[in-house]
Motif scaffolding. Structure first.
Motif, PDB file in Angstrom:
ATOM      1  N   ARG A 104     -57.548 -41.787 -84.604  1.00 11.80           N
ATOM      2  CA  ARG A 104     -58.366 -42.724 -83.566  1.00 11.80           C
ATOM      3  C   ARG A 104     -57.623 -43.978 -83.151  1.00 11.80           C
ATOM      4  NH1 ARG A 104     -63.693 -41.756 -83.014  1.00 11.80           N
ATOM      5  NH2 ARG A 104     -64.543 -43.489 -83.907  1.00 11.80           N
ATOM      6  N   ALA A 105     -57.741 -44.437 -82.004  1.00 12.30           N
ATOM      7  CA  ALA A 105     -57.254 -45.311 -81.460  1.00 12.30           C
ATOM      8  C   ALA A 105     -57.919 -46.482 -80.708  1.00 12.30           C
ATOM      9  CB  ALA A 105     -55.740 -45.068 -81.384  1.00 12.30           C
ATOM     10  N   VAL A 106     -57.774 -47.611 -80.373  1.00  9.17           N
ATOM     11  CA  VAL A 106     -58.674 -48.205 -79.851  1.00  9.17           C
ATOM     12  C   VAL A 106     -57.219 -48.155 -78.476  1.00  9.17           C
ATOM     13  CG1 VAL A 106     -58.749 -50.442 -77.969  1.00  9.17           C
ATOM     14  CG2 VAL A 106     -59.827 -49.725 -80.829  1.00  9.17           C
ATOM     15  N   GLU A 288     -61.276 -57.926 -81.547  1.00  4.68           N
ATOM     16  CA  GLU A 288     -62.492 -57.271 -81.783  1.00  4.68           C
ATOM     17  C   GLU A 288     -62.801 -55.733 -81.651  1.00  4.68           C
ATOM     18  OE1 GLU A 288     -67.082 -58.273 -79.907  1.00  4.68           O
ATOM     19  OE2 GLU A 288     -65.131 -59.992 -78.987  1.00  4.68           O
ATOM     20  N   LEU A 289     -62.006 -54.944 -80.850  1.00  8.43           N
ATOM     21  CA  LEU A 289     -62.305 -53.733 -81.057  1.00  8.43           C
ATOM     22  C   LEU A 289     -62.271 -53.039 -81.877  1.00  8.43           C
ATOM     23  CD1 LEU A 289     -62.237 -52.593 -77.007  1.00  8.43           C
ATOM     24  CD2 LEU A 289     -64.100 -53.137 -78.323  1.00  8.43           C
ATOM     25  N   THR A 290     -60.753 -53.560 -82.434  1.00 13.55           N
ATOM     26  CA  THR A 290     -59.870 -52.660 -83.632  1.00 13.55           C
ATOM     27  C   THR A 290     -61.313 -53.175 -84.780  1.00 13.55           C
ATOM     28  OG1 THR A 290     -58.236 -54.602 -84.112  1.00 13.55           O
ATOM     29  CG2 THR A 290     -57.530 -53.005 -82.569  1.00 13.55           C
ATOM     30  N   LEU A 291     -61.545 -54.437 -85.103  1.00 15.58           N
ATOM     31  CA  LEU A 291     -61.892 -54.486 -86.168  1.00 15.58           C
ATOM     32  C   LEU A 291     -63.135 -53.964 -85.977  1.00 15.58           C
ATOM     33  CD1 LEU A 291     -61.501 -58.549 -86.080  1.00 15.58           C
ATOM     34  CD2 LEU A 291     -60.460 -56.944 -87.955  1.00 15.58           C
ATOM     35  N   THR A 292     -63.542 -53.866 -85.063  1.00 12.83           N
ATOM     36  CA  THR A 292     -65.001 -52.935 -85.351  1.00 12.83           C
ATOM     37  C   THR A 292     -65.222 -51.683 -85.612  1.00 12.83           C
ATOM     38  OG1 THR A 292     -66.140 -54.629 -84.199  1.00 12.83           O
ATOM     39  CG2 THR A 292     -67.763 -53.274 -84.386  1.00 12.83           C
ATOM     40  N   TYR A 293     -63.382 -51.029 -84.973  1.00 15.16           N
ATOM     41  CA  TYR A 293     -64.123 -49.907 -85.160  1.00 15.16           C
ATOM     42  C   TYR A 293     -62.903 -48.562 -85.218  1.00 15.16           C
ATOM     43  CZ  TYR A 293     -67.590 -50.710 -81.370  1.00 15.16           C
ATOM     44  OH  TYR A 293     -68.886 -51.222 -80.912  1.00 15.16           O
ATOM     45  N   VAL A 296     -59.651 -51.969 -89.853  1.00 12.88           N
ATOM     46  CA  VAL A 296     -58.785 -53.061 -89.759  1.00 12.88           C
ATOM     47  C   VAL A 296     -59.216 -53.825 -90.777  1.00 12.88           C
ATOM     48  CG1 VAL A 296     -57.089 -54.730 -88.890  1.00 12.88           C
ATOM     49  CG2 VAL A 296     -58.279 -52.710 -87.595  1.00 12.88           C
ATOM     50  N   LYS A 297     -60.662 -54.991 -91.172  1.00 14.88           N
ATOM     51  CA  LYS A 297     -61.167 -55.574 -91.985  1.00 14.88           C
ATOM     52  C   LYS A 297     -60.949 -54.794 -92.979  1.00 14.88           C
ATOM     53  CE  LYS A 297     -63.912 -59.158 -92.676  1.00 14.88           C
ATOM     54  NZ  LYS A 297     -65.407 -60.037 -92.216  1.00 14.88           N
ATOM     55  N   GLU A 298     -61.576 -53.805 -93.419  1.00 19.54           N
ATOM     56  CA  GLU A 298     -61.562 -53.254 -94.370  1.00 19.54           C
ATOM     57  C   GLU A 298     -60.619 -53.037 -94.971  1.00 19.54           C
ATOM     58  OE1 GLU A 298     -63.263 -52.703 -91.486  1.00 19.54           O
ATOM     59  OE2 GLU A 298     -65.220 -52.836 -92.332  1.00 19.54           O
ATOM     60  N   ASN A 299     -59.808 -52.577 -94.202  1.00 24.51           N
ATOM     61  CA  ASN A 299     -58.149 -51.733 -94.583  1.00 24.51           C
ATOM     62  C   ASN A 299     -57.463 -52.975 -95.268  1.00 24.51           C
ATOM     63  OD1 ASN A 299     -58.714 -48.887 -93.341  1.00 24.51           O
ATOM     64  ND2 ASN A 299     -57.691 -49.386 -92.170  1.00 24.51           N
ATOM     65  N   GLU A 300     -57.273 -54.243 -94.446  1.00 26.39           N
ATOM     66  CA  GLU A 300     -56.548 -55.344 -95.115  1.00 26.39           C
ATOM     67  C   GLU A 300     -56.957 -56.064 -96.232  1.00 26.39           C
ATOM     68  OE1 GLU A 300     -57.452 -58.153 -91.893  1.00 26.39           O
ATOM     69  OE2 GLU A 300     -55.285 -57.502 -90.741  1.00 26.39           O
TER      70      GLU A 300
END
Length: 304
Positions: A104-106, A288-293, A296-300
């Motif tokens: 999936r992608a934004v 903001e969309l990649t962080l939320t959906y 990204v934050k969890e991956n980092e």
């Protein structure tokens, strides 16, 4: 060309084959395996239009940008190859060629790129790959009726004159002081920096006349209201308050009609070319969309 639109990170060229055989040129930037962002540009533009977003996002995203058919390095289609169906076909082909099964992608679309997303909203390939979208300076219908490029009261005369101006077959000619003033008036906010006007002018003037005319005819009769209602993924909407081509009335209506609108951002004083005029704001919306959906934050955190 202005340096900020001429300096891009290293990329990997890709080719997608659309449903009618048209070849669609794409470029992938950033690390393999990183969260994916797909960028779809607007009428008369090209991959270079997204340069600021590519440079920023490619540090920690895999950024895929493609040239719409007839633009940039994507060749013009055969006769009859300009349509909203073709826009959706091309986006599906790019997603299939650049993303893995179920990846999936934004997706961010500017102007005709946003219309591309609406056109593809009901497609299986779109639903498989789209995690969230940004609809940037765009609209689903009534483009010539709502545009304020022609300084007249709303009505039939203004709509006809707008269609005639946008659908003119005449060449745009060289980029000079006069052509830049015209382009700035029609597409950018009054406070746009000269180097950004120059960059946009060079991109727009590079669009082949046949593609410019072919797509103008599609846009004049556009009706993607059904596609807008089919867009069931989280969707952010962004527009400049000085946009003459797709005024904020479109974005406000879209924010109301979308099944899952995450928010409407109106950028004071900005015109139609928001990714170039306000690159930080557009990039922030994508992030903001990649962080939320896309997590990204969890991956980092997992890789820390």
């Amino acid at each position: 060309m202005s340096r900020h639109l001429n300096s891009l990170p290293e990329s990997r060229a890709l080719t997608a084959v659309s449903a009618d055989g048209t070849l669609i040129h794409a470029e992938a930037y950033g690390p393999e395996g990183a969260p994916a962002v797909v960028l779809s540009h607007g009428w008369t533009c090209s991959i270079a239009f997204w340069a600021e977003q590519i440079r920023s996002l490619a540090a920690d995203h895999r950024v895929i940008a493609y040239d719409q058919r007839g633009h940039g390095r994507s060749p013009a289609p055969a006769s009859g190859g300009y349509s909203t169906t073709a826009l959706a076909d091309d986006l599906e082909a790019v997603l299939a060629a650049t993303l893995g099964p179920g990846e999936r992608a934004v997706l961010a679309g500017h102007s005709m790129g946003g219309m591309t997303i609406m056109a593809a909203a009901g497609r299986p390939g779109f639903r498989q790959h789209a995690a969230a979208v940004l609809l940037c300076s765009t609209g689903p219908s009534r483009l010539t009726a709502e545009a304020t490029v022609v300084p007249l009261r709303p009505g039939g005369l203004r709509s006809r004159l707008t269609a005639a101006v946008l659908g003119a077959k005449a060449p745009l000619g060289p980029v000079n002081a006069v052509s830049k003033r015209i382009l700035k008036y029609a597409t950018m906010g009054p406070g746009s920096a000269p180097e950004r006007v120059e960059a946009c002018a060079r991109i727009v003037h590079a669009c082949p006349r046949g593609a410019r005319y072919g797509w103008s005819q599609v846009l004049a009769g556009l009706d993607l209201e059904a596609g807008l209602r089919e867009l069931r993924v989280p969707a952010a909407v962004l527009v400049g308050t000085a946009d003459r081509l797709t005024p904020a009335v479109h974005s406000r209506a879209m924010a109301q009609a979308l099944p899952h609108c995450t928010g409407l951002v109106e950028l004071a004083g900005m015109g139609h070319m928001t990714p170039v005029e306000a690159p930080e704001a557009v990039t922030a919306q994508i992030r903001e969309l990649t962080l939320t959906y896309l997590g990204v934050k969890e991956n980092e955190e997992a890789g820390a």
